[in-house]
Design a protein around this motif. Structure first.
Motif, PDB file in Angstrom:
ATOM      1  N   PHE A 400      20.579  72.769  79.798  1.00 45.13           N
ATOM      2  CA  PHE A 400      20.341  74.199  79.767  1.00 45.13           C
ATOM      3  C   PHE A 400      19.118  74.239  78.583  1.00 45.13           C
ATOM      4  N   ASN A 401      18.075  73.578  79.133  1.00 44.16           N
ATOM      5  CA  ASN A 401      16.844  73.891  78.109  1.00 44.16           C
ATOM      6  C   ASN A 401      15.467  73.676  79.138  1.00 44.16           C
ATOM      7  N   PHE A 402      14.612  74.614  79.086  1.00 48.90           N
ATOM      8  CA  PHE A 402      13.612  74.622  79.822  1.00 48.90           C
ATOM      9  C   PHE A 402      12.422  74.663  79.342  1.00 48.90           C
ATOM     10  N   PHE A 403      11.283  74.021  79.857  1.00 44.24           N
ATOM     11  CA  PHE A 403       9.944  73.966  79.163  1.00 44.24           C
ATOM     12  C   PHE A 403       8.884  74.208  80.137  1.00 44.24           C
ATOM     13  N   GLY A 404       7.782  74.307  79.817  1.00 41.97           N
ATOM     14  CA  GLY A 404       6.502  74.410  80.831  1.00 41.97           C
ATOM     15  C   GLY A 404       5.257  73.967  79.907  1.00 41.97           C
ATOM     16  N   GLY A 405       4.101  74.341  80.506  1.00 38.81           N
ATOM     17  CA  GLY A 405       2.843  73.782  80.061  1.00 38.81           C
ATOM     18  C   GLY A 405       2.416  74.407  78.922  1.00 38.81           C
ATOM     19  N   ALA A 406       2.340  75.836  79.064  1.00 41.32           N
ATOM     20  CA  ALA A 406       1.812  76.971  77.895  1.00 41.32           C
ATOM     21  C   ALA A 406       2.752  77.027  76.978  1.00 41.32           C
ATOM     22  N   GLN A 407       4.178  77.352  77.376  1.00 40.69           N
ATOM     23  CA  GLN A 407       5.108  78.079  76.299  1.00 40.69           C
ATOM     24  C   GLN A 407       5.647  76.898  75.696  1.00 40.69           C
ATOM     25  N   ARG A 408       5.087  76.572  74.492  1.00 39.72           N
ATOM     26  CA  ARG A 408       5.839  75.383  73.620  1.00 39.72           C
ATOM     27  C   ARG A 408       6.980  75.763  72.863  1.00 39.72           C
ATOM     28  N   THR A 409       7.003  77.060  72.682  1.00 39.44           N
ATOM     29  CA  THR A 409       8.209  77.641  72.033  1.00 39.44           C
ATOM     30  C   THR A 409       9.313  77.167  73.016  1.00 39.44           C
ATOM     31  N   HIS A 410       9.182  76.695  74.220  1.00 37.08           N
ATOM     32  CA  HIS A 410      10.609  76.380  74.951  1.00 37.08           C
ATOM     33  C   HIS A 410      11.237  75.352  74.339  1.00 37.08           C
ATOM     34  N   TYR A 411      10.481  74.466  73.546  1.00 35.35           N
ATOM     35  CA  TYR A 411      11.125  73.437  72.834  1.00 35.35           C
ATOM     36  C   TYR A 411      12.419  73.836  71.646  1.00 35.35           C
ATOM     37  N   ALA A 412      12.088  75.146  71.338  1.00 32.39           N
ATOM     38  CA  ALA A 412      12.730  75.619  70.240  1.00 32.39           C
ATOM     39  C   ALA A 412      13.946  76.455  70.740  1.00 32.39           C
ATOM     40  N   ASP A 413      14.213  76.556  72.122  1.00 32.60           N
ATOM     41  CA  ASP A 413      15.272  77.388  72.453  1.00 32.60           C
ATOM     42  C   ASP A 413      16.605  76.764  72.019  1.00 32.60           C
ATOM     43  N   SER A 414      17.286  77.752  71.710  1.00 31.64           N
ATOM     44  CA  SER A 414      18.483  77.116  71.008  1.00 31.64           C
ATOM     45  C   SER A 414      19.745  78.249  71.709  1.00 31.64           C
ATOM     46  N   TYR A 415      20.012  77.500  73.006  1.00 27.51           N
ATOM     47  CA  TYR A 415      21.340  78.254  73.526  1.00 27.51           C
ATOM     48  C   TYR A 415      22.512  77.330  73.303  1.00 27.51           C
ATOM     49  N   HIS A 416      22.920  77.171  72.031  1.00 29.45           N
ATOM     50  CA  HIS A 416      24.057  76.403  71.701  1.00 29.45           C
ATOM     51  C   HIS A 416      25.348  76.814  72.295  1.00 29.45           C
ATOM     52  N   LEU A 417      25.832  78.110  72.389  1.00 27.62           N
ATOM     53  CA  LEU A 417      27.033  78.280  73.059  1.00 27.62           C
ATOM     54  C   LEU A 417      26.932  77.824  74.590  1.00 27.62           C
ATOM     55  N   ILE A 418      25.688  78.345  75.195  1.00 23.48           N
ATOM     56  CA  ILE A 418      25.784  78.112  76.484  1.00 23.48           C
ATOM     57  C   ILE A 418      25.955  76.703  76.692  1.00 23.48           C
ATOM     58  N   VAL A 419      24.969  75.941  76.018  1.00 24.61           N
ATOM     59  CA  VAL A 419      25.179  74.477  76.381  1.00 24.61           C
ATOM     60  C   VAL A 419      26.592  73.801  75.960  1.00 24.61           C
ATOM     61  N   ALA A 420      27.064  74.210  74.817  1.00 23.48           N
ATOM     62  CA  ALA A 420      28.633  73.842  74.653  1.00 23.48           C
ATOM     63  C   ALA A 420      29.692  74.151  75.746  1.00 23.48           C
ATOM     64  N   THR A 421      29.422  75.043  76.292  1.00 24.81           N
ATOM     65  CA  THR A 421      30.369  75.938  77.427  1.00 24.81           C
ATOM     66  C   THR A 421      30.096  74.971  78.701  1.00 24.81           C
ATOM     67  N   LEU A 422      28.756  74.791  79.049  1.00 21.27           N
ATOM     68  CA  LEU A 422      28.328  73.995  80.247  1.00 21.27           C
ATOM     69  C   LEU A 422      28.578  72.814  80.036  1.00 21.27           C
ATOM     70  N   LEU A 423      28.599  71.874  78.925  1.00 19.49           N
ATOM     71  CA  LEU A 423      29.044  70.559  78.720  1.00 19.49           C
ATOM     72  C   LEU A 423      30.328  70.293  78.837  1.00 19.49           C
ATOM     73  N   LEU A 424      31.093  71.393  78.419  1.00 20.62           N
ATOM     74  CA  LEU A 424      32.605  71.276  78.532  1.00 20.62           C
ATOM     75  C   LEU A 424      32.995  71.378  79.987  1.00 20.62           C
ATOM     76  N   PHE A 425      32.529  72.293  80.824  1.00 23.15           N
ATOM     77  CA  PHE A 425      32.996  72.632  82.028  1.00 23.15           C
ATOM     78  C   PHE A 425      32.278  71.043  82.916  1.00 23.15           C
ATOM     79  N   LEU A 426      31.291  70.484  82.625  1.00 25.81           N
ATOM     80  CA  LEU A 426      30.755  69.208  83.386  1.00 25.81           C
ATOM     81  C   LEU A 426      31.953  68.190  82.885  1.00 25.81           C
ATOM     82  N   ALA A 427      32.452  68.095  81.688  1.00 27.06           N
ATOM     83  CA  ALA A 427      33.125  66.932  81.435  1.00 27.06           C
ATOM     84  C   ALA A 427      34.372  67.331  82.148  1.00 27.06           C
ATOM     85  N   VAL A 428      34.942  68.371  82.204  1.00 24.84           N
ATOM     86  CA  VAL A 428      36.282  68.554  83.113  1.00 24.84           C
ATOM     87  C   VAL A 428      35.952  68.216  84.657  1.00 24.84           C
ATOM     88  N   MET A 429      34.694  68.694  85.125  1.00 18.17           N
ATOM     89  CA  MET A 429      34.597  68.381  86.641  1.00 18.17           C
ATOM     90  C   MET A 429      34.131  66.950  86.910  1.00 18.17           C
TER      91      MET A 429
END
Length: 530
Positions: A400-429
């Protein structure tokens, strides 16, 4: 279905879509910035749209709540949220999308193998010029023949449709030269995108529709392949769908990237392997070996490490074949042919990397990197240490981290809650799915071997073709390894007692989470760009 029947399903699934609404609101709020609070209009509209869309998809799922019809649900939910993603993601904002755009346009004119015009640059003659990921006109005439419309689209790199004039300007067919067009990729990886562009040209639409329809046709192809995979596999349908629908998968599928074909074909190959693995005794023949080998070859030419999928042939119980162990020579011949073609393709594709903006990156030097490795044995130790620690963490976060050519701020996206929830879901599945499937020891060890070959092989390729000499800047992305996630249930799962209670309803809850993560991805784009 009548309106009354729809109401009945809506009411009976109330618990599940209420959970969905809570999830998207809580996770969606974690993406909100101060800028959004100043004018939340667009974000509110987006929330309402994905809320309604999600509820409709949940109702559709409960209307087709069976393993036999899950493939229909897969096709619908991928299309619904993918089309939304195709429009909301800024222009050419997906990684390398400008180069995929160029190759798709060239393919749309019937040019299956792009022709490089001008001199080969070579590393020793590379210019120290930063051109990012945007195809640009090279003033010496070196590049690929295309049309000016490509420069029009890439001029708005990273912008939304509201901040560019090209949604109102017609397609400019003036000939031009583009510096990059993914010459090393096979032409069939761009047929869906090219078809979309042809429709835009045929209908004389404005130039931005070349991007949008290219994305949408790519998405339709992906949704179709995933639906076919879900239909064909006799087991692990929901885990495969979960991998196919994680945000990074839908993000790539809704773009012009060839990664959507790689992910889609890889999941289809896994589904066909599972089908052959669970087939009846004496029910398979040579044709099944040939067809699976052909699929692995088509997949592997898109991304060479995935040629290793051909080894799944040796993991199928031999008693499932009408020839028994006599099928082994046929398998070995197919493996050899696929391997030889892969080597030949790699010899062709590596030099073509110099026919792109990569030639201007002065630090790239595969020959120098090989020489450095040979003279510094300890460097490989550092390499393996990094790829099995830091890089794995980076890849997991990249779901859950996205980046493109011009928007270098993508590298700084911090979706910690979403990533933690997503990884927990994937671990179960993927690691604790209650509907476990038994695989023999040979299959589990063999699958782990295939995963390691693909993972390490990809990292080595990045080391030689991307990292600077003596450094480990591999440029790895989660999108390279998405199909490997789908192999974890084969390698082995764990039993968690509390999950056993939800065994009968686990797929229902899984579908709610799958739809929720796609919706939250769209919300994250709304809060970031609009």
């Amino acid at each position: 279905m009548s309106l009354n029947e729809f109401k009945d399903v809506l009411i009976s699934s109330k618990k599940y879509w209420l959970i969905y609404l809570v999830l998207i609101i809580v996770l969606g709020l974690s993406t909100v910035s101060y800028r959004c609070l100043l004018d939340p209009t667009y974000e509110i509209y987006t929330l309402l749209l994905v809320a309604v869309l999600g509820i409709l998809c949940i109702v559709y799922y409960f209307m087709h709540d069976s393993d036999q019809e899950l493939y229909k649900v897969a096709f619908v939910i991928i299309l619904c949220f993918g089309i939304f993603t195709s429009f909301i993601v800024p222009i050419c904002d997906v990684s390398d999308e400008t180069e995929h755009l160029a190759r798709a346009e060239i393919t749309s004119r019937g040019v299956l193998i792009p022709h490089w015009t001008g001199e080969d640059l070579g590393y020793e003659r590379a210019y120290n010029v930063s051109v990012g990921h945007r195809p640009v006109v090279y003033n010496k005439g070196s590049g690929f023949a295309s049309i000016e419309a490509m420069n029009d689209i890439t001029a708005s790199l990273g912008k939304t449709v509201f901040t560019t004039p090209y949604d109102k300007i017609k397609i400019d067919y003036t000939p031009t030269i583009l510096i990059s067009a993914f010459e090393q990729n096979p032409f069939y990886g761009y047929l869906p995108q090219a078809a979309g562009m042809d429709v835009a040209k045929l209908l004389d639409l404005n130039v931005i529709w070349m991007l949008w329809l290219g994305r949408i046709f790519n998405l339709i192809f992906y949704a179709g392949v995933i639906a076919l995979a879900i239909k064909k596999t006799p087991v692990l349908k929901m885990p495969l769908l979960a991998v196919a629908c994680i945000p990074i998968s839908i993000y790539q599928a809704s773009s012009l990237s060839i990664d959507s074909m790689i992910i889609g074909l890889a999941i289809l190959a896994i589904a066909l392997f599972l089908r052959m693995y669970k087939a009846d005794r004496n029910s398979l023949g040579v044709k099944h070996v040939v067809l699976f080998s052909l699929l692995c070859l088509i997949l592997g030419l898109c991304k060479l490490p995935y040629l290793a999928f051909i080894f799944f042939l040796l993991l199928i119980p031999f008693e499932n074949f009408e020839k028994g162990k006599k099928i082994i020579p046929y398998m070995l011949v197919c493996i050899a042919i696929v391997g030889i073609i892969g080597v030949m393709w790699s010899r062709y594709s590596e030099p073509t990397l110099m026919h792109s903006w990569r030639a201007r990156l002065r630090y790239l030097d595969p020959a120098g990197q090989r020489k450095y490795i040979m003279s510094n044995p300890g460097f490989l130790g550092n390499f393996f240490g990094q790829i099995f620690t830091y890089n794995i963490a980076k890849i997991l976060y990249g779901t859950f981290n996205f980046f493109g050519g011009a928007q270098r701020t993508h590298y700084a996206d911090s979706y910690h809650l979403i990533v933690a929830t997503l990884l927990l879901f994937l671990a179960v599945m993927l690691l604790a799915y209650p509907k476990r499937v038994k695989f023999n020891k040979r299959t589990r060890i063999g699958t782990l071997f295939i995963v390691l070959v693909i993972y390490v092989g990809t990292c080595l390729i990045q080391l030689l073709t991307w990292a600077s000499v003596g450094n480990l800047n591999l440029g790895l992305s989660a999108r390279y390894f998405v199909p490997l996630f789908a192999l974890f249930p084969i390698i082995g799962t764990f039993k968690i007692g509390r999950l056993e209670r939800f065994k009968d309803n686990i797929d229902k809850y899984a579908m709610i989470f799958i739809i929720s993560f796609m919706a939250v991805m769209i919300l994250s784009f709304a809060t970031k760009y609009y």
